[in-house]
Design a protein around this motif. Sequence first.
Motif, mmCIF file in Angstrom:
data_model
loop_
_atom_site.group_PDB
_atom_site.id
_atom_site.type_symbol
_atom_site.label_atom_id
_atom_site.label_comp_id
_atom_site.label_asym_id
_atom_site.label_seq_id
_atom_site.Cartn_x
_atom_site.Cartn_y
_atom_site.Cartn_z
ATOM 1 N N ALA A 32 -5.097 5.852 -1.580
ATOM 2 C CA ALA A 32 -5.729 4.972 -2.556
ATOM 3 C C ALA A 32 -5.368 5.358 -3.987
ATOM 4 O O ALA A 32 -5.087 4.492 -4.828
ATOM 5 C CB ALA A 32 -7.245 4.993 -2.374
ATOM 6 N N ALA A 33 -5.354 6.639 -4.267
ATOM 7 C CA ALA A 33 -5.094 7.082 -5.640
ATOM 8 C C ALA A 33 -3.699 6.678 -6.111
ATOM 9 O O ALA A 33 -3.524 6.152 -7.213
ATOM 10 C CB ALA A 33 -5.271 8.600 -5.746
ATOM 11 N N SER A 34 -2.699 6.907 -5.278
ATOM 12 C CA SER A 34 -1.331 6.566 -5.679
ATOM 13 C C SER A 34 -1.132 5.058 -5.737
ATOM 14 O O SER A 34 -0.419 4.546 -6.606
ATOM 15 C CB SER A 34 -0.316 7.215 -4.731
ATOM 16 N N THR A 35 -1.796 4.316 -4.841
ATOM 17 C CA THR A 35 -1.693 2.854 -4.872
ATOM 18 C C THR A 35 -2.314 2.292 -6.145
ATOM 19 O O THR A 35 -1.722 1.438 -6.815
ATOM 20 C CB THR A 35 -2.377 2.243 -3.643
ATOM 21 N N CYS A 36 -3.499 2.770 -6.492
ATOM 22 C CA CYS A 36 -4.174 2.276 -7.697
ATOM 23 C C CYS A 36 -3.385 2.636 -8.959
ATOM 24 O O CYS A 36 -3.287 1.824 -9.890
ATOM 25 C CB CYS A 36 -5.581 2.852 -7.781
ATOM 26 N N ALA A 37 -2.835 3.839 -8.982
ATOM 27 C CA ALA A 37 -2.055 4.261 -10.151
ATOM 28 C C ALA A 37 -0.815 3.392 -10.320
ATOM 29 O O ALA A 37 -0.467 2.990 -11.441
ATOM 30 C CB ALA A 37 -1.671 5.731 -10.016
ATOM 31 N N LEU A 38 -0.140 3.082 -9.210
ATOM 32 C CA LEU A 38 1.066 2.265 -9.300
ATOM 33 C C LEU A 38 0.717 0.819 -9.669
ATOM 34 O O LEU A 38 1.448 0.174 -10.436
ATOM 35 C CB LEU A 38 1.830 2.311 -7.978
ATOM 36 N N TRP A 78 0.850 -1.196 0.000
ATOM 37 C CA TRP A 78 0.000 0.000 0.000
ATOM 38 C C TRP A 78 0.882 1.240 0.000
ATOM 39 O O TRP A 78 1.858 1.322 0.742
ATOM 40 C CB TRP A 78 -0.918 -0.008 1.217
ATOM 41 N N GLN A 79 0.515 2.198 -0.823
ATOM 42 C CA GLN A 79 1.260 3.448 -0.899
ATOM 43 C C GLN A 79 0.644 4.473 0.063
ATOM 44 O O GLN A 79 -0.051 4.117 0.995
ATOM 45 C CB GLN A 79 1.276 3.946 -2.338
ATOM 46 N N LEU A 80 0.858 5.732 -0.171
ATOM 47 C CA LEU A 80 0.405 6.756 0.773
ATOM 48 C C LEU A 80 -1.112 6.878 0.819
ATOM 49 O O LEU A 80 -1.691 7.222 1.849
ATOM 50 C CB LEU A 80 1.021 8.111 0.407
#
Length: 268
Positions: free
Chosen positions: A243-249, A239-241
């Motif tokens: 939801a948006a950054s996680t989904c994009a990655l 998990w990134q910082l």
Amino acid sequence: MAIGLSTYSFFWRASERVPHPLDLPQMLQQTAELGADVFQICDFKAIEAFGVSELLDLKCQADDLGLELELGTRGLDTEHLRKYLGFAEILGVRLIRSMFNSNSLKPTSDQALALLQTVIPQFVEQDVKLALETYEQVPTRRVLQVIERIDSPWLGICLDPGNCVAALENPTDVIDMTAERVLNLHVKDFAFSRRDGWVGFTFAGCPMGEGLLDYAYMRSKVRPDTRHINQIIEHWLPWQLDAASTCALEDQWTRHNLNYLTTRQTEE
């Protein structure tokens, strides 16, 4: 042989941690748009509540998109595997991935053998292959010994060498042990990184070609192209910082890994 995606390729985008989780029809649509040929519905428990009409709708969508479907579950319980054979018949599935253990049953080798001997004739009759995944809860050699005792072309290995690192099994050793019994490939790269303060390591996923998986070696040993073994892309994306950054990655990794595998199928 075909290259495909799994529900694990959409792990975060289909999870309750994002505002608008993807459902199976959306995952199928995106899989086709990205140019993959297979979609494996793996450890997606919600499908067990699908009625016949919902399953038929999913099959019609897959057919329209030109996608082959596979299924994945856990455990060797006879009635559970029969249930998935029922789903497979409706969906036109020819391979089910499972594992030795489930939350309710952790069989010994003899118990696993007896359970598989009971159900494999139904897999043969329905022309569906059962691929048992390599993973850290059960030593690879023990899984392989049971498979070899049954010695059926409808029973084999779903090879995921990264899983076995947690049991201190070397990925190359796992590839060597299982290569001739592989029916399905789960493809993901992985790497160790130091924890903050240099206290221990994190073992997690990374884009293909950037980690410890020797994909060229695995491909040369398993020979998925000549043996018609599907290669299914998964991720271990932390998990990134947000939801948006996680989904994009996650989307970025999926596109990168598809391109990586597609490009390397033409290499000797």
